[in-house]
Each structure stands twice: as structure tokens, then as C-alpha cells.
Design an enzyme around this catalytic site. Structure first.
Site, PDB file in Angstrom:
ATOM      1  N   ASP A   1       6.893   1.040  -8.179  1.00 54.41           N
ATOM      2  CA  ASP A   1       5.545   1.511  -7.862  1.00 54.41           C
ATOM      3  C   ASP A   1       5.734   2.718  -6.955  1.00 54.41           C
ATOM      4  O   ASP A   1       6.236   2.579  -5.831  1.00 54.41           O
ATOM      5  CB  ASP A   1       4.745   0.414  -7.160  1.00 54.41           C
ATOM      6  CG  ASP A   1       3.376   0.880  -6.707  1.00 54.41           C
ATOM      7  OD1 ASP A   1       2.579   1.287  -7.569  1.00 54.41           O
ATOM      8  OD2 ASP A   1       3.106   0.855  -5.496  1.00 54.41           O
TER       9      ASP A   1
ATOM     10  N   ASP B   1       4.519   5.481  -4.514  1.00 52.47           N
ATOM     11  CA  ASP B   1       3.413   5.701  -3.579  1.00 52.47           C
ATOM     12  C   ASP B   1       3.618   7.017  -2.837  1.00 52.47           C
ATOM     13  O   ASP B   1       3.820   7.048  -1.626  1.00 52.47           O
ATOM     14  CB  ASP B   1       3.326   4.544  -2.571  1.00 52.47           C
ATOM     15  CG  ASP B   1       2.680   3.312  -3.161  1.00 52.47           C
ATOM     16  OD1 ASP B   1       2.880   3.075  -4.357  1.00 52.47           O
ATOM     17  OD2 ASP B   1       1.982   2.599  -2.439  1.00 52.47           O
TER      18      ASP B   1
ATOM     19  N   GLU C   1       2.249   9.883  -1.076  1.00 47.71           N
ATOM     20  CA  GLU C   1       0.982  10.199  -0.414  1.00 47.71           C
ATOM     21  C   GLU C   1       1.137  11.461   0.443  1.00 47.71           C
ATOM     22  O   GLU C   1       1.522  11.352   1.594  1.00 47.71           O
ATOM     23  CB  GLU C   1       0.543   9.021   0.445  1.00 47.71           C
ATOM     24  CG  GLU C   1       0.369   7.715  -0.339  1.00 47.71           C
ATOM     25  CD  GLU C   1      -0.095   6.564   0.535  1.00 47.71           C
ATOM     26  OE1 GLU C   1      -0.730   6.794   1.591  1.00 47.71           O
ATOM     27  OE2 GLU C   1       0.184   5.418   0.182  1.00 47.71           O
TER      28      GLU C   1
ATOM     29  N   TYR D   1     -10.691   2.085  -1.563  1.00 49.73           N
ATOM     30  CA  TYR D   1     -10.974   1.730  -0.171  1.00 49.73           C
ATOM     31  C   TYR D   1     -10.512   2.875   0.726  1.00 49.73           C
ATOM     32  O   TYR D   1     -10.024   3.902   0.248  1.00 49.73           O
ATOM     33  CB  TYR D   1     -10.250   0.431   0.208  1.00 49.73           C
ATOM     34  CG  TYR D   1      -8.776   0.433  -0.124  1.00 49.73           C
ATOM     35  CD1 TYR D   1      -7.858   1.023   0.731  1.00 49.73           C
ATOM     36  CD2 TYR D   1      -8.308  -0.114  -1.307  1.00 49.73           C
ATOM     37  CE1 TYR D   1      -6.510   1.058   0.417  1.00 49.73           C
ATOM     38  CE2 TYR D   1      -6.962  -0.093  -1.628  1.00 49.73           C
ATOM     39  CZ  TYR D   1      -6.069   0.496  -0.755  1.00 49.73           C
ATOM     40  OH  TYR D   1      -4.730   0.538  -1.069  1.00 49.73           O
TER      41      TYR D   1
END
Length: 773
Positions: free
Chosen positions: A515, A517, A519, A601
Site C-alpha cells: 500500500d 502512501d 503524501e 476524512y
């Protein structure tokens, strides 16, 4: 400014948590620490250990092990390990220090007999009850018979012709594999070696025109062992008149019929100067058929699943050309069926400290039985080598604005060093001091054994560990190096040796994929992150490289490896770093991943340093745009998902993010709106001192006095308020989760992702599970 896509709860471990781990290490029994520190001084290949029963009686026997130095250098220390059946136990012993754990026994030399000269030997003995025979003998970690324990290499893949003339044949072949590495290859024409090369190509010259030659290839490893031969390949040289060119690429395949379990394909013909013999059809990286016609039907497939096809032509000289452009087809069925939705949860490495949330907690709360995928966060990137990083125990800086906060940080102790006792272990069996894999990784392995359908992925990056993604993705060479290092470490399980744990293959079978990620590519993230204008293109190329190497591994293991991503809600961040639109023949980043965990979110919030939105409250995960939202960019789940779907992303590849935590403010004015979108005086006290403004769902309801929960029906958002000038919190609860799961099913989305599991003791996960049935 809204930093709703910052992922501010996605922090890595805190320095205070690491102190707990260090203290735990200091409290280990002395014998355990001594055992962890001990290391063999000589490889087992230069010594042997043999066993005899020197005397026997009805209820037991006296045993003796003899260690002999068969090498040419002196041995300075030795360790012998063996297993007895449960009916046999070891009592008194001499001339060694013997420890036992169940049926496993370990003997280490005494201070007076650790040194063994070449050709010499030493013995030690013991008294045993029972009549069992030893098994699984290891001397200094290797076989007791003195063999290397090194397996020969596998057979290379079948060679193909890449060029033919009237007197030469050029060949290439898929590489062989070996536990210690492949040194070179012998190329055989008939049964005669005609060349030895270190690569996977060879040109045979001096041949006769218009003659058939048969070739096989044999791999040799670094220990000089050869493996089995590849399947044979027969190639005919040209008849004169120059070089015989390989065929062109066929046309892009087209799907003529698709069912739940089959895909029918057709394609336009390739061209060749000497004629086309047949076509190889590939599903992913695996060849699934060879046909002479321009059509083929693939059967036995899984409903609701993506399959990628390419076609390669072969000419009459057995040369293969370039593959066609790929076609991705999803089988029918599966979509929207009960139990078909992804339920993805993040497990945070540092949760075992202050949160007291272990892998076993996933079992005892019932979450493991409901999840389909578990993402373990996070793996870091080595700032110097630009590879996946583990094997270090270094805390992050406590300053969240430190641009070097995550440089070189990691927690191998939590990952695979820490020994869990029986009461903390998923299967009720405690770790031993000498097992190569312990910590969270070993518990994940046990959890998967208990729940065989659960898939686990290693998450790379996150808010604090994304600094060097841009560098690792910058060039083709850096991408290949980075991806290989990650696969070696987390799929093949080659963990760095540290604290007596790890080693080659130690974590094999723990993880089913990655996965990513990052950012964020092409835009701001954590302070100090490296950003380039080329990040968007390189991000897609990085996913392509992960998919290429994972699919190549699948051809040898037969296992499907997952590739997913955490992707942003902010339209600016999507545009800057994520190529989500498939253009004419140009793949998008989604073409390489199984699905994306789309942020649903952190639309609004206030962090520990009050640098985010300290002065105004706001919903962090509202389903629809709130009519009262005063911000210019009006975030909502619906608008975020629409951005992906409008770009052509498959709905089933969109997995919606939910928060199992709340974000809060203090000194919030009522404003006649029960605190919604009202003035505030900074982040409310958090669950942990260093994380102001954040509380897990359970902690929030239990620890904030006088909190009244309200539901905004128009925007579908849950919030809690303690009254004028008090605290205001935004979070998901059963009501909002029911609304969101019903909505995502109406849009045929892929499921739900949860950040992160420690915030809930079962209430929210049950709502997710019920909502997706």
C-alpha cells in the site's frame, strides 16, 4: 487554509513510545538477553555434529553429541540445536550449557571447550527421560551434516529467438532464481555447451544456413551448483539474403464476450517478412495460451475481477516480437454481491505502546473476522540508499514541523524483535528468544493462519515517512532499485538481522502486497518533503514498476500480489500528483493498482501545533457539502468520489476512507448552531499529550464530559458539543457509517478503508460490516 488532505493523524511512532519499548527490553530476563546476544563464530559448513546414545535403560538413556571441526580454521564457539518428541525430556547435562523450550533444545559450549582446532572434536552429554530420537539438528544455524544447505538454482524460462541470420541465432530467456543468487548460465546446443554468460541473452554464431538447432539453458549459482535445464527451443537459421527480422506487435486485443468466469478475445494480425507461426497470449505476466488463430477464450476466471491481456507474435524462425498494447477486462458478477466489498483497516506499528492495541486486539474485538485487508503502517525510505528501510530502532523527532523528523527512523523492535508472551499472542503461544521472527510481524502471520481469507499489506510512507518518495521515483534505475528492495524485504521476507531476529526469508508469508502512501506527489506534505514537477509522471511509473516486478514474481510463485494506494481528497493534490485519467492508449496510475483508499476524512481539524485550522470548527468527514460551510474549497465525501469517477476511474477501485477517531476544538462559541463552523480557541485536549485535537472513538465518548452527540441530516455528519465555550468534536459513529455505506453501495464503490483500528473496540467495525452486507 484547509489541509483536509494532510493526513495529520497518520503520524509515525513517538519518542515517548520508544522509551517504553527500551524499558521493556531492559526488563527481559538476563538469560534471554544473553541468548539474543550470542552469535555463532563459525559457519556450520566447516563443522559437523553427530549424536549417539551411549547407554539406555527402560525409562531413559544417556546421550552424547560430538562436534567436529572439518574446516581449515579454528572454531571459537559453537551451538547445537535439536528437537525431541514430547515424550522425551532432557535432565542433567555436562560439558555444555543446555536450555530447553518445549521439545526444542539448545546447547552452547562452556568456557573451556568452545575452541576446536581443525580436525579436532569435542563432546557433551546429557541424561534424558523417554526413548525419542533427535530431529531437526542445527549446528550454528546450519545443517549438522556439514552441508551448505544451499539449494541449486531453478530452471531458467524457455529461451526465445530474438534474431536469426543464415549463420547465427540470438536468444533470450527469463532468469532463474536461487536462494544465494545466480552467477551465470550455460547455453547448450543439442547437448554441448556453446557459451557461458552472466546475463540472460546469447548469440550463437558460425551456424549453417536453413538448419534447425535446439537450445537449452542451465543456471549456475554463486556456490557453483547447476540446476535443471530450461525447456528446449528449436530455431531454424535463415536461408540467406540477410537478417530475418522478428515480427511486429499484434493489434491491441479486444474483448468480444465477457461472463462471470470467461473472457473471449480477438486481435489483428502481426506482420513478418517470413510469415507468422502463432501467438502467445499473456494474462498479466503469465503465458496462458499459444494459438495459431487471431482469437482465444480465457476460462475459469473469478467473477468481478480485473484481468490484463497482451499478445505476442512468433514467426516461422521462432522469433517473438514486441507485445501488443495491454487490454484490461473485468469479469461480470461479484459487484455489489454480499460479502464482496473490501473492508480495509490500518494497524499502526506504534499502537502496541501507549494505545495498548496489539495484533491480538484485532482478534478479541472481532475486527479480524470482519476485515478483508489489513494495512500495516508504516515502512520508511532509506534517505541515503533510497530503498525500503527496516532493521533500525530510531524514534522520530518530537517536533512535527522538523523537516528531518522521519529521517532514518523506524522501529524494528515493534516490527519483528519484541517477544510477545502467551497472553499477548494471537494463538496463545509465547515467543522464544531464538526464533528469527517475533514482534508484530509474527503476530500478523498467526492472525492470517487463524483467518486465512485476510490479506495483509505493508504500507510505505505516510505523513512522516514520505520525504524521499520523489527521489526514489525519479529515474528508471532508482525505481527498479527501490521496488526490488521492498519486494526483497517484505514479500520475500529478507529482514535485516537485528536483536537476534531477522535474516533471509524470516518474514516470508507475512505480507501479500504493498500500500503506497506517498503524501503527496507534486505538492506540499510534511515539512521538508522533497517535491518535483516530475512527481506526477514518476508516481505513475513507480506504480508500473511495482506491478511489473510483482507480476514477474507471480510467475514463479503462482500467487497474486496486491498493490494499493492512499489517495487524496483535495482536488489540487489530485491534479498535482495523480494521473487518474486513462488517455488514448496511455495508462493511468489506477491501471496498475488493485484499488485506492480514497481519503474521506481530515477535511477540517486542528493539530498539536495549532498550524492547521485552530480558530474555526468544521466537519472532518461529511458525506455531502454542508450548506453552512464558510470555506472556499468545500470538501465532502460525495465531491471527492465524484472527482475520481468523472475522470473515468472504475467505481470498484474506489474504496472510501472512514475515521475511527475524532477531531476537536476547545473554547468553541455556540453561535446558535451548537458549535458548527464556529469560532474556536485551538485544539481540544487529545487522547495523548503530544496529539492535541485527536481522540479515538471509544476514548472520545468515554473521556469528554457532558458531550452531547448531534447528527447533521443535511450534510450527513456527526458531531459532539459540550456547550457554549466548551469542546466541539467531529467524528463518525454508527449513524453516519450506516448512511455512508448505503451511499457507497448505491455508487457501486469497492468498499471501506479505516484509519485506524485502535480507536474502536468493536462498535464501529460492526457497523461497517453490517452496512456492507
Amino acid at each position: 487554509m484547509s489541509t483536509g488532505t494532510s493526513g495529520r493523524t497518520r503520524h509515525t511512532k513517538r519518542i515517548t513510545y520508544r522509551a517504553v519499548a527500551v524499558l521493556a527490553a531492559l526488563l527481559l530476563p538476563l538469560a534471554t538477553l544473553v541468548g539474543l546476544a550470542a552469535a555463532p563464530a563459525q559457519a556450520a559448513a566447516s563443522a559437523t555434529a553427530s549424536f549417539t546414545k551411549t547407554s539406555e535403560w527402560g525409562s531413559g538413556f544417556q546421550g552424547q553429541w560430538t562436534v567436529k571441526n572439518t574446516g581449515t580454521t579454528t572454531i571459537n564457539a559453537w551451538t547445537v540445536e535439536w528437537d525431541f518428541p514430547a515424550t522425551t525430556t532432557v535432565g542433567a547435562y555436562w560439558d555444555a550449557l543446555v536450555t530447553s523450550s518445549g521439545g526444542h533444545h539448545t546447547a552452547k559450549n562452556r568456557e573451556y571447550n568452545g575452541t576446536i582446532a581443525p580436525g579436532a572434536s569435542v563432546s557433551f552429554g546429557f541424561v534424558a527421560s523417554g526413548d525419542g530420537e533427535p530431529s531437526g539438528c542445527k549446528l550454528d544455524g546450519g545443517p549438522c551434516d556439514g552441508s551448505s544447505g544451499d539449494d541449486p538454482p531453478s530452471a531458467p524460462g524457455q529461451a526465445v529467438s530474438t534474431g536469426v541470420t543464415e549463420n547465427s541465432v540470438s536468444l533470450s530467456w527469463p532468469a532463474a532464481t536461487d536462494d544465494k543468487g545466480v552467477k551465470n548460465y550455460d547455453v547448450l546446443r543439442g547437448g554441448t555447451v556453446v557459451g557461458t554468460v552472466s546475463g540472460t541473452t546469447f548469440t550463437d554464431t558460425g551456424l549453417t544456413a536453413d538448419t534447425a538447432y535446439t537450445y537449452t539453458v542451465v543456471a549456475r549459482d554463486t556456490a557453483g551448483q547447476t540446476g535443471p535445464a530450461s525447456p528446449p527451443t528449436t530455431v531454424r537459421t535463415g536461408t540467406g539474403g540477410g537478417t530475418d527480422k522478428p515480427p511486429s506487435a499484434p493489434g491491441t486485443p479486444q474483448a468480444t464476450a465477457v461472463t462471470d468466469t470467461s473472457v473471449a478475445l480477438k486481435w489483428t494480425a502481426a506482420t513478418d517478412d517470413k510469415g507468422i507461426k502463432n501467438y502467445d497470449v499473456y494474462r498479466g505476466a503469465a503465458k496462458v495460451a499459444t494459438v495459431a488463430k487471431l482469437a482465444w477464450k480465457d476460462t475459469g476466471l473469478t467473477p468481478g475481477t480485473d484481468y490484463a491481456y497482451t499478445v505476442v507474435a512468433r514467426d516461422t524462425a521462432d522469433q517473438t516480437g514486441k507485445p501488443s498494447a495491454p487490454l484490461t477486462v473485468r469479469t461480470t458478477g461479484g459487484g455489489g454481491q454480499p460479502g464482496d466489498y473490501a473492508k480495509v483497516g490500518y494497524f499502526v506499528q506504534w499502537g502496541i505502546y501507549g494505545r495498548g492495541y496489539t495484533v491480538k486486539s484485532l482478534d478479541t474485538t472481532g475486527a479480524a473476522a470482519k476485515l478483508t485487508h489489513l494495512n500495516y503502517s508504516f515502512s520508511n525510505i532509506d534517505p541515503v540508499n533510497l530503498t525500503c528501510l527496516n532493521g533500525v530502532t530510531k524514534a522520530t523527532s518530537p517536533n512535527p514541523q522538523d523537516p528531518n523528523q522521519g529521517d532514518g527512523a523506524g522501529d524494528a523492535w515493534a516490527d519483528y524483535e519484541k517477544g510477545f508472551g502467551a497472553g499477548e499472542s494471537v494463538d496463545g503461544v509465547g515467543d522464544t528468544w531464538n526464533q528469527p521472527l517475533a514482534g508484530n510481524y509474527n503476530q500478523l502471520k498467526k492472525l492470517k493462519a487463524k483467518y486465512p481469507k485476510l490479506k495483509t499489506l505493508i504500507s510505505v510512507g505516510g505523513w512522516t515517512y514520505s520525504k524521499y518518495f520523489s527521489d526514489a521515483a525519479r529515474t528508471d534505475a532508482s525505481r527498479q532499485k527501490f521496488v526490488k528492495s521492498c519486494i526483497d524485504m517484505y514479500i520475500k521476507g529478507d529482514l535485516p538481522l537485528t536483536g537476534g531476529r531477522g535474516g533471509a526469508g524470516a518474514a516470508a508469508g507475512v505480507f501479500d502486497g504493498f500500500d503506497l502512501d506517498w503524501e503527496w506527489p507534486g505538492s506540499e506534505g510534511h515539512a521538508g518533503n522533497h517535491v518535483s514537477k516530475d512527481d506526477k509522471a514518476n508516481n505513475t511509473l513507480l506504480f508500473a514498476e511495482f506491478r511489473r516486478q510483482l507480476d514477474a514474481l507471480s510467475t514463479t510463485t503462482g500467487k497474486k500480489y496486491l498493490l494499493t494506494a492512499f489517495t487524496p481528497a483535495d482536488p489540487g493534490k489530485i491534479e498535482a500528483g495523480w494521473d487518474i485519467t486513462t488517455k488514448d492508449g496511455t495508462p493511468s496510475v489506477f491501471d496498475y493498482m488493485d484499488y485506492a483508499n480514497v481519503q474521506g476524512y481530515d477535511f477540517h481539524g486542528s493539530g498539536s501545533d495549532n498550524s492547521w485550522e485552530p480558530n474555526r470548527t468544521g466537519h472532518q468527514g461529511n458525506l455531502y457539502t454542508d450548506a453552512q460551510d464558510p470555506y472556499t474549497t468545500k470538501f465532502s465525501v460525495e465531491s471527492t468520489v465524484r472527482a475520481y469517477l468523472d475522470a473515468g476511474v472504475e467505481a470498484r477501485k474506489v474504496v472510501l476512507g472512514l475515521a475511527f477517531y475524532g477531531r476537536g476544538w476547545q473554547q468553541v462559541a455556540d453561535g446558535g448552531a451548537r458549535g458548527e463552523w464556529q469560532a474556536a480557541g485551538g485544539a481540544a485536549p487529545g487522547q495523548f499529550p503530544e496529539e492535541a485535537g485527536t481522540r479515538g472513538y471509544d476514548n472520545l465518548l468515554a473521556s469528554v464530559p457532558n458531550l452531547t452527540v448531534h447528527h447533521d441530516e443535511q450534510s450527513v455528519a456527526t458531531y459532539g458539543y459540550t456547550g457554549d465555550k466548551g469542546q466541539w468534536w467531529t467524528f463518525d459513529d454508527v449513524w453516519s457509517i450506516n448512511k455512508k455505506t448505503a451511499w457507497l453501495k448505491s455508487k457501486s464503490l469497492g468498499g471501506v478503508m479505516i484509519w485506524e483500528m485502535s480507536g474502536d473496540s468493536g462498535t464501529l467495525m460492526t457497523a461497517v460490516d453490517s452496512g456492507l452486507k
